[in-house]
Design a protein around this motif. Structure first.
Motif, mmCIF file in Angstrom:
data_model
loop_
_atom_site.group_PDB
_atom_site.id
_atom_site.type_symbol
_atom_site.label_atom_id
_atom_site.label_comp_id
_atom_site.label_asym_id
_atom_site.label_seq_id
_atom_site.Cartn_x
_atom_site.Cartn_y
_atom_site.Cartn_z
ATOM 1 N N GLU A 501 1.702 5.828 3.045
ATOM 2 C CA GLU A 501 1.980 4.549 3.724
ATOM 3 C C GLU A 501 1.057 3.448 3.215
ATOM 4 O O GLU A 501 1.488 2.323 2.936
ATOM 5 C CB GLU A 501 1.810 4.725 5.230
ATOM 6 C CG GLU A 501 2.033 3.443 6.028
ATOM 7 C CD GLU A 501 1.665 3.597 7.493
ATOM 8 O OE1 GLU A 501 1.241 2.587 8.096
ATOM 9 O OE2 GLU A 501 1.779 4.720 8.024
ATOM 10 N N SER A 505 2.563 0.246 1.044
ATOM 11 C CA SER A 505 2.454 -1.090 1.636
ATOM 12 C C SER A 505 1.694 -2.055 0.727
ATOM 13 O O SER A 505 1.880 -3.271 0.810
ATOM 14 C CB SER A 505 1.768 -1.008 2.999
ATOM 15 O OG SER A 505 0.425 -0.581 2.866
ATOM 16 N N ARG A 506 0.872 -1.519 -0.156
ATOM 17 C CA ARG A 506 0.075 -2.363 -1.065
ATOM 18 C C ARG A 506 0.537 -2.291 -2.510
ATOM 19 O O ARG A 506 0.010 -2.993 -3.363
ATOM 20 C CB ARG A 506 -1.407 -1.954 -0.974
ATOM 21 C CG ARG A 506 -2.036 -2.309 0.358
ATOM 22 C CD ARG A 506 -3.348 -1.567 0.594
ATOM 23 N NE ARG A 506 -3.971 -2.004 1.839
ATOM 24 C CZ ARG A 506 -3.594 -1.603 3.036
ATOM 25 N NH1 ARG A 506 -2.590 -0.755 3.177
ATOM 26 N NH2 ARG A 506 -4.204 -2.050 4.130
#
Length: 644
Positions: A501, A505-506
């Motif tokens: 995750e 997300s990055r």
């Protein structure tokens, strides 16, 4: 000890397997052939029980012969071998630091035609050192910073290393003061170590453990920090970028130039010349469609981090890269350039150019860079570029065998890049506290033929990221993980749910390649600052140093550097400390063994070292068990902190 079949079965990179098989069929000797020819190896040498520190021996020590001719006991021999190995690595990194620091001085004085691209780093270091910056040019400031770095490298008086005072955590400095292990400089600790361990020197092995910590701190703050900071001052701080790596970056119809070694100074200028219209036109006239520049070892990683120049392989892959028959020229500077590389180069007509007086190779073209006489840098770099391109016309195309594997990687993970990506230290610390990232392991180091090539590196890291452990990597290990695809954002799919995750997300990979071996300082700085942000002493944080394939004297200092900071080590085979041999217990059940013991192993793995610095060494040669050990250590740290 793996045989040829084990290596071919377990080596994770298909390109390496392909080339090992191809070169064997062609009758070209590589490290694997020479390794097999050395079997069986001396058991005394393997376990560090052979003393060669005078002309009376060599002496071999065991349970029957517990003292050498001079009276030196087993523990003193083990520790003397260990600390001598450490300072050999200290000398190597010190030579690297010396070249880069003197180059800063030459650039600041206008003697070398090199701009100081890392103004941000110059000012940061100057401020940490308390130097005046107002009203001064960047060159003046850089010159003064370089003088401090040079003094830290060679000071002989009892004055603390200023970079240590500027960067080390207060809690650790107090610990080192209490232990009496604050160093003077890299040069002094090399001299003192060799003095202590020569014939008639110290016979108290415990004093050598203190000297090892002292030398490791010099290794860290005078040479690693000196090299890494100086390089960033010269060439700038890397930022993340996507690049292509692996053997498939070589092209049949292009000039292929490989850059190999550890110091990027002259290479930066050579790269500049290769990109000029003059050299590009020279390649076209030679019949090439262009020029491919690729990297090997740490010089390659420097170019990869800053410019996205593709890398190919590490110390044990250098013969394989030349065995493609497609490399026209390999330009080498210092360290990790094995003699076997020239043997393979001669088989395929590859031109070898050496650029460092410390690394001379019979039969190679020698065009050295001298930072104290840098006026000919541009002319020499242009000469290297011309020779490299002109070699294309002499390539024997009938011998070409290029594996097609290429791998995408996100690289350029400086300290600043990591911190910025996670929204600052607070952001990364919060992810650690809530357990989306369980801990951080830095998995680094060289290769050794005593385990299947790159297998341990890749196997351990795959299991760590599955367990939500973020990994940083440098050096030869970094090449293994880059080529395995673990430094690509796509590798997030192989991570556990929390780390996956975070990465998705990055848009980042679960394994961050932070540079060459001297750039372990970037991870160390991250550990130091995260501990400070958390208000927790470093030994209590969920951090681990991992060296799965120790193969170079420089790797000893890397591990002990982190130990001195309170970060436990998990190392593979062959460790520099002989592991006690378990023996059956007389009169007991057949499966009951006594674990065995020796004072040095008990010191490093037991309470001796732990009581001093808060960290231990764990030796585990089997990669799946090593990963389990690392997970256990991180789990214990988290439980003690009350984190999820």
């Amino acid at each position: 000890m793996p045989g040829r079949e084990d290596v071919l079965r377990l080596t994770p990179n298909p390109a390496s397997k392909d080339l090992l098989e191809y070169l064997h069929q062609e009758g070209v000797e590589t490290w694997l052939d020479r390794y097999e020819a050395q079997q069986p190896m001396c058991g005394y040498g393997l376990r560090g029980l052979c003393c060669r520190m005078c002309q009376w021996g060599p002496c071999r020590l065991d349970n029957k012969r517990q003292r050498g001719i001079c009276g030196r006991d087993l523990s003193t021999v083990i520790m003397a071998n260990l600390v001598r190995s450490l300072v050999a690595g200290l000398a190597a990194h010190g030579r690297h630091a010396h070249e880069v620091i003197l180059t800063i001085m030459a650039a600041a004085e206008g003697k070398a035609n090199l701009p100081l691209k890392g103004e941000e780093r110059v000012l940061d270091v100057a401020n940490r050192l308390g130097l005046t910056t107002d009203g001064r040019t960047i060159k003046e400031i850089a010159r003064e910073v370089a003088e401090v770095l040079l003094e830290d490298l060679g000071r002989l008086t009892m004055t603390p290393i200023r970079i240590l005072t500027a960067y080390a955590p207060r809690e650790r400095i107090e610990t080192w003061q209490t232990l009496g292990v604050l160093p003077r400089s890299g040069a002094y600790e090399i001299m003192e170590t060799l003095h202590m361990t020569t014939l008639g020197g110290t016979s108290d092995w415990t004093s050598l453990t203190e000297q090892e910590l002292r030398a490791a701190l010099a290794y860290c703050y005078s040479t690693l920090f000196g090299s890494s900071l100086a390089t960033e001052m010269l060439f700038g701080i890397p930022r993340p970028k996507v690049a292509t790596v692996n053997y498939g970056i070589l092209k049949e119809d292009h000039v292929n130039i490989l850059i190999h070694g550890h110091s990027p100074v002259m290479v930066e200028k050579i790269l500049e010349k290769i990109r000029t219209p003059e050299i590009q036109e020279l390649a076209r006239k030679a019949g090439a469609k262009g020029i491919v520049v690729g990297g090997m070892c740490c010089t390659g990683e420097e170019l990869l981090a800053r410019y996205g120049v593709p890398t190919v392989t590490n110390i044990m892959g250098q013969e394989l890269a030349l065995g493609t028959g497609a490399v026209d020229t390999v330009v080498v500077d210092m360290q990790c350039v094995i003699p076997g590389m020239k043997i393979v180069a001669d088989c395929f007509g590859t031109q070898v150019i050496t650029t460092c007086n410390s690394n001379r190779i019979p039969g190679a073209i020698h065009i050295p860079f001298d930072p104290e006489n840098p006026e000919g840098l541009d002319e020499d770099a242009l000469k290297v570029a011309r020779l490299a391109v002109e070699a294309f016309a002499h390539r024997d195309r009938s011998k070409m065998h290029i594996p097609r594997e290429t791998t995408e990687a996100m690289v350029g993970w400086s300290y600043e890049a990591i911190v910025d990506t996670f929204g600052g230290l607070k952001g990364l610390l919060e992810l650690l506290r809530e357990g989306k990232i369980k801990g951080i392991a830095t998995v680094v180091g060289c290769n050794t033929p005593k385990v299947p090539y790159e297998f341990n590196h890749v196997t351990i890291v795959r299991r760590l990221i599955e367990s939500d452990i973020l990994v940083t990597t440098t050096g030869c290990c970094s090449h293994a993980l880059l080529n395995a695809g673990l430094c690509s954002p796509a590798a997030a799919s192989q991570a556990g749910p929390g780390l996956q995750e975070v990465c998705r997300s990055r848009g980042i990979p679960p394994v961050l390649a932070v540079g060459g071996c001297v750039d372990n300082t970037r991870t160390l700085r991250l550990f130091i600052d995260l501990a400070e942000e958390a208000g927790v002493a470093m030994p209590k944080m969920p951090f681990v140093f991992v060296g799965p394939e120790p193969g170079n004297e420089k790797t000893v200092g890397q591990g002990v550097t982190f130990l001195a900071h309170g970060i436990s080590n998990v190392i593979g085979f062959p460790g520099p400390i002989p592991v006690p041999l378990p023996r059956p217990v007389a009169g007991a059940a057949p499966d009951e063994y006594d674990r065995g013991s020796n004072p040095v192993a008990d010191f490093f793995a037991g309470d001796g070292l732990y009581e001093k610095v808060g960290a231990r060494i764990y030796t585990e040669p089997y990669p799946k068990l090593a990963a389990q050990t690392i997970r256990m250590l991180i789990r214990r740290q988290r439980l003690a902190l009350g984190w999820k």
